[in-house]
Design a protein around this motif. Structure first.
Motif, PDB file in Angstrom:
ATOM      1  N   THR A 223      57.742 -17.813   6.592  1.00 46.19           N
ATOM      2  CA  THR A 223      58.200 -18.306   7.885  1.00 46.19           C
ATOM      3  C   THR A 223      57.697 -19.740   8.015  1.00 46.19           C
ATOM      4  N   ASP A 224      58.346 -20.527   8.864  1.00 47.69           N
ATOM      5  CA  ASP A 224      57.979 -21.938   8.993  1.00 47.69           C
ATOM      6  C   ASP A 224      56.822 -22.116   9.975  1.00 47.69           C
ATOM      7  N   LEU A 225      55.927 -23.042   9.646  1.00 45.97           N
ATOM      8  CA  LEU A 225      54.823 -23.408  10.526  1.00 45.97           C
ATOM      9  C   LEU A 225      55.291 -24.055  11.826  1.00 45.97           C
ATOM     10  N   SER A 226      56.457 -24.602  11.812  1.00 47.79           N
ATOM     11  CA  SER A 226      56.957 -25.461  12.875  1.00 47.79           C
ATOM     12  C   SER A 226      57.221 -24.709  14.177  1.00 47.79           C
ATOM     13  N   ALA A 227      57.597 -25.486  15.210  1.00 53.58           N
ATOM     14  CA  ALA A 227      58.168 -24.893  16.416  1.00 53.58           C
ATOM     15  C   ALA A 227      59.640 -24.581  16.140  1.00 53.58           C
ATOM     16  N   LEU A 228      60.362 -25.602  15.728  1.00 54.87           N
ATOM     17  CA  LEU A 228      61.756 -25.449  15.301  1.00 54.87           C
ATOM     18  C   LEU A 228      61.941 -26.156  13.960  1.00 54.87           C
ATOM     19  N   ASP A 263      56.989 -20.557  13.691  1.00 58.92           N
ATOM     20  CA  ASP A 263      55.830 -19.793  14.183  1.00 58.92           C
ATOM     21  C   ASP A 263      55.391 -20.218  15.581  1.00 58.92           C
ATOM     22  N   GLN A 264      55.448 -21.527  15.881  1.00 57.58           N
ATOM     23  CA  GLN A 264      54.912 -21.996  17.162  1.00 57.58           C
ATOM     24  C   GLN A 264      55.756 -21.527  18.348  1.00 57.58           C
ATOM     25  N   GLU A 296      56.981 -30.236  14.730  1.00 55.92           N
ATOM     26  CA  GLU A 296      55.636 -29.672  14.781  1.00 55.92           C
ATOM     27  C   GLU A 296      54.787 -30.348  15.852  1.00 55.92           C
ATOM     28  N   PRO A 297      53.850 -29.592  16.449  1.00 52.51           N
ATOM     29  CA  PRO A 297      52.925 -30.207  17.410  1.00 52.51           C
ATOM     30  C   PRO A 297      52.003 -31.189  16.704  1.00 52.51           C
ATOM     31  N   PRO A 298      51.387 -32.126  17.453  1.00 53.91           N
ATOM     32  CA  PRO A 298      50.321 -32.947  16.875  1.00 53.91           C
ATOM     33  C   PRO A 298      49.191 -32.031  16.396  1.00 53.91           C
ATOM     34  N   MET A 299      48.398 -32.518  15.451  1.00 53.66           N
ATOM     35  CA  MET A 299      47.383 -31.677  14.818  1.00 53.66           C
ATOM     36  C   MET A 299      46.381 -31.075  15.797  1.00 53.66           C
ATOM     37  N   ASP A 300      45.996 -31.820  16.832  1.00 53.06           N
ATOM     38  CA  ASP A 300      44.989 -31.329  17.776  1.00 53.06           C
ATOM     39  C   ASP A 300      45.596 -30.602  18.976  1.00 53.06           C
ATOM     40  N   LYS A 322      44.258 -24.797  17.892  1.00 51.46           N
ATOM     41  CA  LYS A 322      44.822 -26.084  17.513  1.00 51.46           C
ATOM     42  C   LYS A 322      45.789 -25.896  16.349  1.00 51.46           C
ATOM     43  N   PHE A 323      46.856 -26.705  16.386  1.00 52.99           N
ATOM     44  CA  PHE A 323      47.865 -26.574  15.330  1.00 52.99           C
ATOM     45  C   PHE A 323      47.267 -26.785  13.951  1.00 52.99           C
ATOM     46  N   LYS A 324      46.337 -27.741  13.825  1.00 53.11           N
ATOM     47  CA  LYS A 324      45.742 -27.997  12.510  1.00 53.11           C
ATOM     48  C   LYS A 324      44.983 -26.770  12.003  1.00 53.11           C
ATOM     49  N   ASP A 325      44.363 -26.002  12.906  1.00 57.55           N
ATOM     50  CA  ASP A 325      43.642 -24.800  12.492  1.00 57.55           C
ATOM     51  C   ASP A 325      44.617 -23.699  12.084  1.00 57.55           C
ATOM     52  N   TYR A 326      45.714 -23.594  12.836  1.00 54.84           N
ATOM     53  CA  TYR A 326      46.753 -22.617  12.470  1.00 54.84           C
ATOM     54  C   TYR A 326      47.312 -22.955  11.083  1.00 54.84           C
TER      55      TYR A 326
END
Length: 336
Positions: A223-228, A263-264, A296-300, A322-326
């Motif tokens: 699955t993609d890490l992204s929002a869309l 995923d987001q 994708e969201p910003p890393m923080d 945080k997105f970077k941790d995910y």
């Protein structure tokens, strides 16, 4: 010495009858297979993004996102000739001599993803995918690192900047429909995913012909890490989606964009929308290419289930982080 890419391996193998290298071979249940299951094969939904009836559009987008996690959009407003130019300049880059492409290579010790190369993430078993790529950010303008934007063909930068401007309009319309489909204000999902700070990351996937497409993948199931994810395919099929306990081939719809729920959005919607499990097969005779853009969201940026969708009867299904941790956990296959 030129870097070893899938394109160079495929070129070398076209002169011999050898099978593909062992590190590209997937075993047992991982191997590509045809559609299975009983009954007629369902088709990925197609949504008319030009639908004037907003209620009808919202219902179509939300329904496809909840049931499938993927859909194709037509009448999306991006000119056909711009999509053709996007594909043309991408193909031209991959047709350059290897040493010219390597000018844009990602540094081996880089923790970032931008640049030309092969693997995006390491596989604990050392398995590789039958694909090369070029990765770079296209929006917002402040995020662009032109070091990774090809200077050849000369129109590459102009085409990609124009595409980014149109793509934002498509993304905003999708976010609005997805928010309204959850009974929320139209700006809620976009704001939850990063708002105007959303990062648009373009990846050009290049899948050269493969002598044994039954043994390997362009990209294994994920699955993609992204929002869309908003994707332009070429005419060579290869995208497969897992639905109803079987893998289903995505039908090529000329001029359509393929929309993946990432995923987001699944997290923000507390599971009401589904992050789609998908994979990519390769072709024995033809080059397959695709142009996904990951929003994708910003890393923080902290992403978690929206407060409006959580109560005693609907507790949060995901942690806020945080997105970077995910991203770190997912890329290193650690529990979330």
């Amino acid at each position: 010495m030129p870097m070893e890419t899938v394109q160079t391996i495929a070129s070398r193998m076209s002169q011999s009858a050898d099978t593909i290298p062992e590190e590209y071979i997937r075993r047992d249940k991982e191997e590509p297979s045809v559609e299975a299951g009983d009954g007629p094969v369902p088709k990925i939904p197609t949504v008319d993004l030009g639908e004037a009836d907003q209620e009808k559009l919202v219902k179509a987008v939300a329904g496809a996102s909840g049931e499938w996690g993927i859909f194709q959009v037509v009448n999306h407003g991006i000119p056909d000739n711009l999509i053709s130019r996007l594909q043309h300049v991408g193909r031209e880059f991959f047709e350059l001599p290897q040493e010219e492409k390597e000018v844009y290579a990602k540094a081996p010790d880089s923790s970032g993803i931008e640049g030309y190369g092969t693997q995006v993430q390491s596989d604990p078993r050392g398995k590789k995918s039958w694909a090369d790529h070029l990765f770079h950010k296209i929006w917002p303008p402040s995020s662009r690192n032109y070091q990774f934007w090809p200077k050849k063909p000369t129109s590459y930068r102009e085409v990609n900047e124009e595409y980014a401007r149109y793509l934002r309009q498509v993304a905003d319309k999708l976010f609005r429909s997805l928010s309204l489909g959850l009974g929320l204000e139209e700006n809620v999902l976009k704001d939850g995913a990063g708002g105007e700070e959303l990062q648009y990351e373009l990846k050009i996937n290049y899948y050269p012909p493969c002598p044994r497409p039954d043994l390997t993948f362009g990209v294994p199931a994920h699955t993609d890490l992204s929002a869309l994810t908003i994707l332009v395919p070429n005419e060579v099929p290869g995208l497969q989606v897992f639905q109803d306990d079987r893998w289903i081939n995505a039908e090529y719809v000329p001029g359509a964009l393929i929309i993946h729920i990432g995923d987001q959005i699944e997290i923000l919607s507390n599971g009401k929308y589904r992050s789609v499990l998908h994979r990519t097969t390769v072709n024995k005779e033809k080059v397959r290419m695709s142009w996904p853009v990951f929003l994708e969201p910003p890393m923080d940026w902290v992403v978690g289930p929206l407060a409006q969708l959580v109560d005693d009867e609907n507790p949060p299904k995901f942690k806020s982080k945080k997105f970077k941790d995910y991203m770190y956990c997912k890329l290193h296959k650690l529990p979330q």
